[in-house]
Design an enzyme around this catalytic site. Structure first.
Site, mmCIF file in Angstrom:
data_model
loop_
_atom_site.group_PDB
_atom_site.id
_atom_site.type_symbol
_atom_site.label_atom_id
_atom_site.label_comp_id
_atom_site.label_asym_id
_atom_site.label_seq_id
_atom_site.Cartn_x
_atom_site.Cartn_y
_atom_site.Cartn_z
ATOM 1 N N GLU A 175 -55.306 37.693 92.945
ATOM 2 C CA GLU A 175 -54.253 37.206 93.836
ATOM 3 C C GLU A 175 -54.392 37.671 95.284
ATOM 4 O OE1 GLU A 175 -50.222 38.327 92.795
ATOM 5 O OE2 GLU A 175 -49.375 37.016 94.335
ATOM 6 N N LYS A 217 -54.867 33.195 91.799
ATOM 7 C CA LYS A 217 -53.449 33.054 92.138
ATOM 8 C C LYS A 217 -53.351 33.203 93.642
ATOM 9 C CE LYS A 217 -48.914 35.143 91.546
ATOM 10 N NZ LYS A 217 -47.950 35.631 90.570
HETATM 11 P P1 13P Z 1 -43.352 35.042 93.912
HETATM 12 O O1 13P Z 1 -43.529 33.754 93.168
HETATM 13 O O2 13P Z 1 -41.923 35.517 93.963
HETATM 14 O O3 13P Z 1 -44.037 35.047 95.241
HETATM 15 O O4 13P Z 1 -44.071 36.165 93.061
HETATM 16 C C1 13P Z 1 -45.307 35.950 92.544
HETATM 17 C C2 13P Z 1 -46.001 37.218 92.426
HETATM 18 O O5 13P Z 1 -46.407 37.614 91.364
HETATM 19 C C3 13P Z 1 -46.216 38.003 93.625
HETATM 20 O O6 13P Z 1 -47.193 38.943 93.341
#
Ligand code: 13P
Length: 339
Positions: A175, A217
């Protein structure tokens, strides 16, 4: 290798997506504080129980990302929360980074920590039943930032964690998040996102991460929250896909967007537009891994009160379903009025 590939594919199969319930304790407490909900371990436990016991969640959710506290917690009757998730046919995952910290000599920028001892922690989580692992890097856009130093350090850490995860048999949910905070335009977000993703995939390749056994992600390409020019839904869908098609290899099975502070309705509308326009052409599944855009309405209704539990679960179920519909290109904001 086959198991990693199968798990990664299963995480994006059948138009389902991920539910992120991996807020760290400070983040969860901050969200509770806004509604005057007590910020104790017991209240966090009952909130997570509310989420995982929502009937029918598995119709829209393929995997749930847990936090260290949550993966060890039980339902009131003593059943481990992770067992409830697995019994519902949802794949359990775990956040394994130790948070984004101020980066030395890089004012306003952050580096995610957590590599030390990670191999041992991954082993423990794997024994507990986790099948995928998430690590979040944050990139801030501003005057003169992000710096190359920040992008490279975060990309390197993401790749090191991803390799360790695959070694442990866990699918990495990699991510890199370009934050929405700021005045920057959508074009600037696109430039930065592209540079970050190229750096991340370069490092993933150097660390020998198998792309078929991971999920990306990431953020949608959006204008900053304080940017005077906001964009249309299709404009966001086009800019996001332009960026991703240029920078994400086709071997990656799926891209699961974070919501990042967009309203629940906008996050679903934008995901929907991407699937209408690009689903048949994109090499990867266009999915979701939302925390706020799935949980927020339920949390607002719950307020920490037992009598609101069933209405909160209904809202959670509904938001999850809206996002599955968005993956099918069948979402419509009118659906937000729950019948
Ligand atoms: P949000 O969808 O609230 O941005 O959170 C996703 C997430 O896992 C952030 O690390």
């Amino acid at each position: 290798m086959q198991e990693l590939t199968d798990t990664a594919k299963a995480l994006v199969a059948n138009d389902k997506g991920l539910l992120a319930l991996d807020e760290s304790n400070p983040t969860c407490n901050k969200r509770f504080a806004r509604f005057g909900i007590p910020q104790t371990e017991e209240v966090r436990r009952s909130y997570r129980e509310l989420i995982v016991t929502t009937a029918g969640l598995n119709e829209s959710i393929s995997g749930a990302i847990l936090y260290d506290e949550t993966i060890r917690q039980q339902k009131k009757d003593g059943t481990p929360l992770i067992k409830i998730i697995v019994d519902a046919g949802i794949i359990p995952g775990i956040k394994v980074d130790a948070g984004a910290k101020a980066m030395a000599f890089h004012s306003g920028e952050k580096i995610t920590e957590g590599l030390d001892g990670l191999r041992e922690r991954l082993l423990e989580y794997s024994r507990m039943g986790a099948r995928f692992a998430k690590w979040r890097a944050v990139i801030t856009v501003g005057d003169g930032i992000p710096s190359r130093g920040c992008i490279d350090a975060n990309a390197h850490a993401l790749a090191r964690y991803a390799a360790l995860s695959q070694e442990a048999g866990l699918v990495p949910v990699v991510e890199p998040e370009v934050l929405m905070d700021g005045e920057h335009t959508m074009a600037r977000c696109g430039e930065v996102s592209e540079e970050v993703l190229r750096a991340v995939f370069d490092q993933l390749s150097r660390q020998r991460v198998m792309l078929e056994g991971m999920i990306l992600k990431t953020n949608m390409v959006l204008p900053g929250l304080r940017c005077p020019e906001q964009e249309t839904i299709t404009g966001v869908a086009d800019a996001t896909l332009r960026c991703l098609l240029r920078s994400v290899p086709a071997a990656v099975p799926g891209i699961a967007f974070l919501s990042g502070g967009q309203s629940a309705e906008l996050a679903s509308s934008r995901l929907n537009a991407m699937n209408i326009q690009y689903k048949s052409r994109a090499p990867w599944a266009l999915s979701f891994s939302f925390a706020r855009a799935i949980q927020q309405p339920a949390l607002e209704i719950w307020q920490g009160r037992e009598e609101n539990l069933s209405a909160a679960q209904q809202a959670l179920y509904h938001r999850a379903k809206c996002n599955r519909d968005a993956r099918r290109g069948e979402y419509n904001p009118d659906m937000e009025r729950i019948s």
